[in-house]
Design a protein around this motif. Structure first.
Motif, PDB file in Angstrom:
ATOM      1  N   VAL A  51       0.845  -1.194   0.000  1.00  0.00           N
ATOM      2  CA  VAL A  51       0.000   0.000   0.000  1.00  0.00           C
ATOM      3  C   VAL A  51       0.883   1.247   0.000  1.00  0.00           C
ATOM      4  O   VAL A  51       1.932   1.259   0.642  1.00  0.00           O
ATOM      5  N   ARG A  80      -4.426  -7.559  -4.478  1.00  0.00           N
ATOM      6  CA  ARG A  80      -4.673  -6.111  -4.563  1.00  0.00           C
ATOM      7  C   ARG A  80      -6.081  -5.870  -5.097  1.00  0.00           C
ATOM      8  O   ARG A  80      -6.288  -5.645  -6.294  1.00  0.00           O
ATOM      9  N   ASP A  83      -7.382  -0.059  -5.692  1.00  0.00           N
ATOM     10  CA  ASP A  83      -6.616   1.146  -5.386  1.00  0.00           C
ATOM     11  C   ASP A  83      -7.416   2.340  -5.886  1.00  0.00           C
ATOM     12  O   ASP A  83      -7.410   2.647  -7.084  1.00  0.00           O
ATOM     13  N   THR A  88      -7.686   2.151  -0.286  1.00  0.00           N
ATOM     14  CA  THR A  88      -7.011   0.991  -0.859  1.00  0.00           C
ATOM     15  C   THR A  88      -7.465  -0.245  -0.090  1.00  0.00           C
ATOM     16  O   THR A  88      -7.496  -0.236   1.149  1.00  0.00           O
TER      17      THR A  88
END
Length: 291
Positions: A51, A80, A83, A88
């Protein structure tokens, strides 16, 4: 900094073995499985390392799926998820022996100003007036199912100065009380200024005593006394305001419900100057052994 705290920091310093894949080890456990707070903290470290530095953790939601093996490494795989411009999101799966043992979702946010209010901090005595673990635990060694548990508990908690405001469950087994418990805690030594480190350290400690209030309601002493079999099932935390884990934090805990072999603990963590830093909720397995 104490040697125990240095060892814990080494434990949280995961090895990166591939992009978004990390490996961690475990420390000696009081029970024959990996301590849940360790897995949660390591998973949050893994998520945080993917991050941007300007985004701090504001929440986590986790499930404990299988008991961890203290003798085997744990692989943390980070997904992930998103974002965004402000937030995030990361998902982490901890794997041992080819099977997932833990799942965590964590959200991070870039700092911004907004509305601000909080509840009033409950009263609690000065932590410096309360007995340390080294002073408290030996007094109750006769209550434990195995006298060696005192040394194991002292070793497991050596990195953290944790002080009970009232008698812990193992000291009052057989005497039901209000399902409420308070402890003060801080690390045994100063930490670096990295906010993620302080969040991960608080996550580590948050799994130590949260279900105590469940035991108090029923006059049970817990696994150390041998009158309860328990384990963490799921865990959620919200990080409201900045704090330091190397300064005194008040962990105010209560249990609103227990049923079906499960107990619910909920808590607030306050800084010594009265700021509400963290909210915690956990459900755990709480079974009474059959004769």
């Amino acid at each position: 900094m104490s040697a125990a705290l240095e060892s814990l920091l080494d434990l949280l310093d995961l090895e990166r073995i591939e992009q978004d894949i990390f490996r961690g080890t475990s420390r000696s456990a009081v029970v024959p499985r990996v301590f849940g707070g360790q897995v949660a903290a390591q998973a949050l470290v893994a998520a945080g390392r993917t991050v941007p530095e300007d985004r701090g953790a504001h929440s986590l939601h986790a499930y404990f799926l299988r008991p961890g093996d203290p003798g085997a490494p744990i692989v943390y795989s980070v997904d992930r998820i998103r974002d965004g411009r402000s937030f995030t999101t990361r998902r982490v799966v901890a794997v041992q022996h080819g099977k997932p043992i833990f799942h965590l979702s964590a959200s991070f946010q870039a700092h911004e100003e907004g509305m601000d209010h909080q509840a009033v901090m409950p009263s609690a005595p000065d932590p410096e007036t309360l007995p340390t673990a080294a002073e408290l635990l030996p007094r109750h060694a006769h209550r434990f199912s195995d006298p060696r548990i005192v040394d194991r508990l002292l070793e497991a908690r050596a990195a953290v100065d944790l002080r009970y405001v009232d008698a812990p469950p193992f000291a009052t087994a057989g005497e039901p009380r209000e399902p409420r418990s308070q402890v003060w805690f801080r690390t045994n030594g100063k930490l670096a200024d990295d906010p993620l480190l302080h969040v991960c350290m608080a996550t580590y400690v948050s799994d130590m005593t949260l279900l105590d209030s469940v035991l108090l309601a029923h006059g049970r002493g817990g696994w150390a006394v041998g009158d309860v079999v328990g384990a963490s099932l799921d865990h959620a935390m919200w990080f409201h305001r900045p704090f330091r884990a190397d300064e005194w934090l008040l962990y105010d805990q209560e249990s609103p419900s227990a049923s079906g072999g499960r107990g619910l603990g909920q808590a607030r963590i306050w800084t010594a100057d009265g700021k509400l830093a963290i909210t915690v909720i956990q459900e755990g397995l709480v079974r009474v052994p059959r004769d």
